[in-house]
Write a protein that holds these residues in place. Structure first.
Motif, PDB file in Angstrom:
ATOM      1  N   LEU A   1      -6.949  -1.885  52.470  1.00 52.92           N
ATOM      2  CA  LEU A   1      -8.124  -1.613  53.300  1.00 52.92           C
ATOM      3  C   LEU A   1      -8.654  -0.198  53.068  1.00 52.92           C
ATOM      4  CD1 LEU A   1      -7.024  -3.329  56.638  1.00 52.92           C
ATOM      5  CD2 LEU A   1      -8.861  -4.061  55.094  1.00 52.92           C
ATOM      6  N   GLN A   2      -7.743   0.721  52.659  1.00 57.24           N
ATOM      7  CA  GLN A   2      -8.170   2.093  52.357  1.00 57.24           C
ATOM      8  C   GLN A   2      -8.671   2.242  50.926  1.00 57.24           C
ATOM      9  OE1 GLN A   2      -5.308   5.146  53.423  1.00 57.24           O
ATOM     10  NE2 GLN A   2      -4.478   3.874  55.047  1.00 57.24           N
TER      11      GLN A   2
ATOM     12  N   PRO B   1      -8.947  -9.256  53.190  1.00 59.06           N
ATOM     13  CA  PRO B   1      -9.226 -10.495  52.445  1.00 59.06           C
ATOM     14  C   PRO B   1      -8.444 -10.564  51.144  1.00 59.06           C
ATOM     15  CG  PRO B   1     -11.262  -9.476  53.213  1.00 59.06           C
ATOM     16  CD  PRO B   1     -10.168  -8.507  53.484  1.00 59.06           C
ATOM     17  N   GLU B   2      -8.324  -9.417  50.461  1.00 59.76           N
ATOM     18  CA  GLU B   2      -7.613  -9.408  49.190  1.00 59.76           C
ATOM     19  C   GLU B   2      -6.160  -9.790  49.367  1.00 59.76           C
ATOM     20  OE1 GLU B   2      -6.604  -6.346  45.474  1.00 59.76           O
ATOM     21  OE2 GLU B   2      -7.795  -5.660  47.196  1.00 59.76           O
ATOM     22  N   LEU B   3      -5.500  -9.252  50.412  1.00 60.94           N
ATOM     23  CA  LEU B   3      -4.096  -9.569  50.645  1.00 60.94           C
ATOM     24  C   LEU B   3      -3.916 -11.037  50.999  1.00 60.94           C
ATOM     25  CD1 LEU B   3      -1.191  -8.631  50.898  1.00 60.94           C
ATOM     26  CD2 LEU B   3      -1.655  -7.989  53.265  1.00 60.94           C
TER      27      LEU B   3
ATOM     28  N   GLU C   1     -12.398 -19.308  49.003  1.00 60.75           N
ATOM     29  CA  GLU C   1     -11.060 -19.678  48.553  1.00 60.75           C
ATOM     30  C   GLU C   1     -10.091 -19.784  49.736  1.00 60.75           C
ATOM     31  OE1 GLU C   1     -13.059 -17.336  45.241  1.00 60.75           O
ATOM     32  OE2 GLU C   1     -12.792 -17.143  47.418  1.00 60.75           O
ATOM     33  N   LEU C   2     -10.208 -18.815  50.665  1.00 61.00           N
ATOM     34  CA  LEU C   2      -9.354 -18.860  51.852  1.00 61.00           C
ATOM     35  C   LEU C   2      -9.764 -19.993  52.775  1.00 61.00           C
ATOM     36  CD1 LEU C   2      -8.839 -15.085  52.747  1.00 61.00           C
ATOM     37  CD2 LEU C   2      -7.099 -16.729  52.022  1.00 61.00           C
ATOM     38  N   THR C   3     -11.064 -20.295  52.829  1.00 62.14           N
ATOM     39  CA  THR C   3     -11.529 -21.414  53.643  1.00 62.14           C
ATOM     40  C   THR C   3     -10.920 -22.716  53.144  1.00 62.14           C
ATOM     41  OG1 THR C   3     -13.614 -20.244  54.044  1.00 62.14           O
ATOM     42  CG2 THR C   3     -13.576 -22.613  54.479  1.00 62.14           C
ATOM     43  N   ALA C   4     -10.931 -22.878  51.818  1.00 61.30           N
ATOM     44  CA  ALA C   4     -10.336 -24.080  51.241  1.00 61.30           C
ATOM     45  C   ALA C   4      -8.836 -24.127  51.508  1.00 61.30           C
ATOM     46  CB  ALA C   4     -10.612 -24.108  49.746  1.00 61.30           C
TER      47      ALA C   4
END
Length: 687
Positions: A471-472, A505-507, A546-549
C-alpha cells in the motif's frame, strides 16, 4: 621550590687542598673530591680555560664543579675549583639542573669568603636559551657517540668557537634523574679522569688535529666522537636540546627513565619512541609497537607499553599491521577501570577500522575488559559503516545483531546474511518490532529464512506487513515467494483476511492466484474472503474482475458460510463483464469449470452460464428469499435470474416461496422485486 646546595672550594695552599666546605664528607668522598678538583692533566692549566666536571659521590651526592686556572698562584699549574654538592633527591626534582652553574664563583687570593656555608636556592629555573649553529652540531656529535655507543667511554676534541660547557650541560639537562646522577663528564682534560670503578662517560680534550688521543686508565681505547649518525632518535634529541620549550621529549625521558633500569643505552630507544609517536602516522605507530615490545630496555617497561597504547587510542589513523591490533587488544586490559570506560569508544573505533570481523569475534572471545569495552563502544561506530561490511559477516549475523540490534531494522542486513529470524530470536535478540519485520520481508530471499519468519511472527502478521508495504508502494523483491510460503498456512491466511481493515488489491490477487477458492477454512462466522472483498470494495469502490471471479467461484464452492454476501458483491459485476466479454481468459477458464452445463446452442452466452450457476446455488443451498431478492440491483438481471431459476425442476417451488415471503413482509424496499416475481410467476404458471 627552595633547596639547600652545599659547596666546597679547593685550591693551592702549600699544595692542592680543600680550602672550605659546607658539608661534612666521609673520607672516601673527601678524597675523591680532592682528586677531581685538581688540574685535569698536563697542559690544561696553561690553556687558560675554565672547565666543568660532574660525577657522583658514594654518599648519594652529585658533585658539579667549575675549575679555573690560577696563574696568580706562586706554583705553576695551580687551579681553583668550586664544587656544588647536590643531593640525588634534589637533583631528581630539577628540570634544568644546569641552572645551578649560576652559583659558581671564582675565588681570589684576597677573598675566600662564602664557600663554607650552604646556599639556599629558590629553584624555579627555566630552559636554557636556544642553541644555534655550531653548538647544535657539536651537541649532535657528542650525543651520537654517547648514546649510539652506550658501553663505550667517549672522548672528543673541543671544537673552536663553541661553548662546549653549554653543550654538555644541555646533554646533562636532558637526562632523567637516574642517568643524570650517574653521568660523569669533564669538559677539558688531557688524561682519563676515571677513578677505579668511576669510569667517565664523556671527556673533552684540547682541540686541533695535532692533539694526541686520550689514553684511558682502563686500558680500553674508548671511542672518539668524530661522526654524527643520521638517525631519527638523534634528530629528536637535538631538536629538544636546541628548543626545549617546544618539545615534549623530556617529559617522556623523565617518565620512562624512572620506569627502567637502563642507563645510556635507553636514550636512543626512548627518543625513537618519542619521535615516532610525534609523527603519529600508521607506519610510525606500528614502529612504536615494535619498540615497546622488542627493543630493550623498553620491552620490559609496562609504562612504555601504556604510552604506546594510549597513543594508539588517540590516533585517527588506521592500524597498519596485524600485530598492532594484537598489541592494542592484548594491553587494553592494563588500563584502570575508569580509563577503560573512557576509552571504550576509541578502542571500538580503531578495532572496527582495522578489522571489522575481528571486532565482532573479539567482542565475544576477547579478554573481559576488551569485550566490555567493545560492546560499550559500539555507539561510536557509524551504522552505515557496519552495513557496508555486511558481506564479511554472513556467518556472524547473530553476534553482529547482539552488538548492533538496530541492524535488524535495515533490510540490507537480511538481504546480505539471509539469516533465519527464528534462530536469531532464540538467542534472546529482540527482532519483534514492526520495523524489523518490514526489513526481513524486504530483504529475505531464502525459502528457509522466509519460513522461519512466518513461523516466528505468524502468517497473519507477515501478510499484514506485506500489505502495508504494498500500500506504501515499497518494493518486496521476493513477494511471490512470501505469498507462496504463507499460503501453506490456510488458517493464518483466514485470520489475515478476516482482520485486515484495509486491503491491498495486489496482495489479494496474489493470494487468489496461489490458493484455491475452497482452501481457506470457514468453519464458523463470516467467510474471510467475503470480509476481505467487502472491505476492498468499501475502500476502493470496485473489486478487480479477477478477484470478482475468484470470489464468485468461492461462493459456488463448498467451503463458504457466506454464500449470499459473496454472490451479492460478485455476481452482478461479473455478469456485466461477461456480457461485454471483459473477463480475462485465464479467469474465465478457471471460472467456467465451476459453471453448470448448458446446451450447445446456448454455449456462446456466458451471462446465461453465470445465471444458471447462481440459480442452481440458490436452489441447492438454499439461499433464503430475503437474501435472494437482494442479490442484484438491475431489474433486467433480476428477471433473467428468475428465469434461470425457473429452468430447474424445483425452481418454480423456490420462486413461489420467494413470492410468499415478499407478500408476507410487505417491505416497501422490496416493491420492485415483489412486482417482478409476481409478474414472472403469473406469466409462467399454468394454473
Amino acid at each position: 621550590m627552595s633547596i639547600t646546595i652545599h659547596q666546597a672550594l679547593h685550591g693551592y695552599s702549600e699544595g692542592h687542598r680543600q680550602l672550605a666546605c659546607s658539608a661534612s664528607l666521609d673520607q672516601r668522598d673527601a678524597r675523591l673530591l680532592l682528586v677531581m678538583s685538581d688540574v685535569a692533566g698536563p697542559g690544561v692549566a696553561s690553556a687558560g680555560l675554565p672547565y666543568l666536571t660532574g660525577y657522583p659521590l658514594e654518599s648519594g651526592v652529585y658533585a658539579l664543579s667549575m675549575t679555573w686556572p690560577a696563574p696568580e698562584m706562586p706554583r705553576p699549574g695551580c687551579v681553583w675549583t668550586h664544587t656544588l654538592l647536590i643531593s640525588f633527591a634534589d637533583l631528581a626534582v630539577m628540570d634544568v639542573p644546569s641552572a645551578l652553574t649560576a652559583l659558581f664563583k671564582r675565588p681570589t687570593t684576597q677573598s675566600l669568603d662564602g664557600y663554607a656555608d650552604g646556599v639556599i636556592v629558590d629553584f624555579s629555573s627555566s630552559f636554557r636559551e636556544q642553541l644555534k649553529g655550531d653548538g647544535a652540531k657539536c651537541l649532535a656529535l657528542f650525543a651520537s657517540a654517547l648514546y649510539g655507543h652506550p658501553n663505550e667511554q667517549i672522548w672528543a676534541r673541543r671544537p673552536s668557537g663553541v661553548d662546549v660547557d653549554d653543550v654538555v650541560l644541555r646533554i646533562w639537562d636532558q637526562q632523567w634523574p637516574r642517568l643524570r646522577r650517574s653521568f660523569k663528564f669533564c669538559t677539558l682534560t688531557s688524561r682519563d679522569r676515571s677513578q677505579d670503578v668511576l669510569l667517565f662517560d664523556l671527556q673533552l680534550t684540547l682541540g686541533g688535529s695535532s692533539s694526541s688521543q686520550l689514553r684511558l686508565a682502563s686500558n680500553l681505547e674508548g671511542l672518539e666522537a668524530t661522526e654524527v649518525e643520521d638517525t631519527l632518535w638523534l634528530a629528536d634529541l637535538v631538536r629538544d636540546a636546541v628548543q626545549p620549550s617546544r618539545s615534549s621529549l623530556r617529559q617522556m625521558l623523565r617518565r620512562l627513565g624512572a620506569d627502567i633500569l637502563g642507563g645510556r643505552e635507553a636514550m636512543s630507544p626512548i627518543c625513537t619512541l618519542h619521535a615516532v609517536l610525534e609523527a603519529g602516522s600508521s607506519q610510525a605507530l606500528s614502529l612504536a609497537v615494535d619498540i615497546a615490545t622488542q627493543v630493550p630496555p623498553l620491552s620490559s617497561s609496562d609504562l612504555a607499553k601504556d604510552i604506546v597504547l594510549k597513543a594508539l587510542l588517540d590516533s585517527v589513523e588506521p592500524l597498519e599491521r596485524e600485530h598492532v591490533l594484537g598489541f592494542l587488544l592484548e594491553h587494553f586490559g592494563t588500563l584502570s577501570p575508569a580509563e577503560a570506560v573512557e576509552r571504550s569508544g576509541d578502542l571500538a573505533r580503531l578495532v572496527w577500522k582495522a578489522d571489522p570481523r575481528a571486532f565482532v569475534v573479539t567482542s565475544y572471545n576477547g579478554s573481559e575488559p576488551v569485550q566490555e569495552a567493545l560492546r560499550r563502544g559500539v555507539s561510536s561506530i557509524d551504522l552505515e559503516a557496519v552495513v557496508q561490511e555486511l558481506q564479511t559477516f554472513t556467518d556472524l549475523a547473530e553476534p553482529l545483531l547482539h552488538l548492533f540490534p538496530e541492524l535488524a531494522q535495515d533490510k540490507r542486513f537480511w538481504a546480505q546474511t539471509q539469516s533465519w529470524p527464528s534462530s536469531i530470536a532464540s538467542l534472546d535478540i529482540d527482532i519483534s518490532g514492526p520495523e524489523a519485520l518490514r526489513a526481513m520481508v524486504s530483504g529475505l530471499r531464502d525459502e528457509g529464512a522466509i519460513n522461519s519468519t512466518l513461523h516466528l511472527s505468524g502468517t497473519p502478521t507477515v501478510l499484514a506487513c506485506l500489505e502495508d508495504l504494498l500500500l506504501q508502494g515499497r518494493p518486496v523483491p521476493q513477494l511471490n515467494g512470501w505469498i507462496r510460503q504463507a499460503c501453506v498456512d490456510v488458517h493464518g491466511v483466514a485470520t489475515f483476511l478476516s482482520n485486515s481493515s484495509r486491503q491491498s488489491p495486489e496482495l489479494l490477487l496474489l493470494l487468489s492466484s496461489s490458493i484455491s477458492p475452497d482452501a481457506v477454512p470457514n468453519d464458523f462466522g463470516d467467510d474471510p474472503w467475503s470480509l476481505a472483498l467487502t472491505s476492498l470494495r468499501a475502500t476502493n469502490g470496485v473489486i478487480p474482475i479477477e478477484l470478482t471471479a475468484y470470489g464468485f467461484r468461492r461462493a459456488l464452492g463448498w467451503r463458504s458460510r457466506s454464500v449470499e454476501p459473496l454472490l451479492r458483491i460478485t455476481f452482478e459485476p461479473l455478469h456485466e463483464a461477461a456480457i461485454r466479454k471483459a473477463i480475462p481468459p485465464n479467469s474465465w477458464d478457471l471460472l467456467e469449470g465451476s459453471l453448470p452445463w448448458v446446451s450447445s446452442n446456448e454455449s456462446w452466452d456466458n451471462g446465461l452460464k453465470l445465471r444458471r450457476a447462481v440459480a442452481k446455488k440458490c436452489i441447492d443451498l438454499p439461499v433464503s428469499p430475503e437474501d435472494f431478492v437482494d442479490l442484484v440491483e438491475s431489474n433486467q438481471l433480476f428477471v433473467d435470474l428468475l428465469d434461470a431459476v425457473w429452468q430447474f425442476w424445483s425452481g418454480g417451488r423456490y420462486l413461489r416461496a420467494v413470492k410468499d415471503w415478499l407478500n408476507h413482509t410487505a417491505n416497501p424496499l422490496h416493491a420492485r422485486q415483489r412486482k417482478a416475481v409476481k409478474t414472472f410467476l403469473k406469466e409462467h404458471s399454468f394454473f
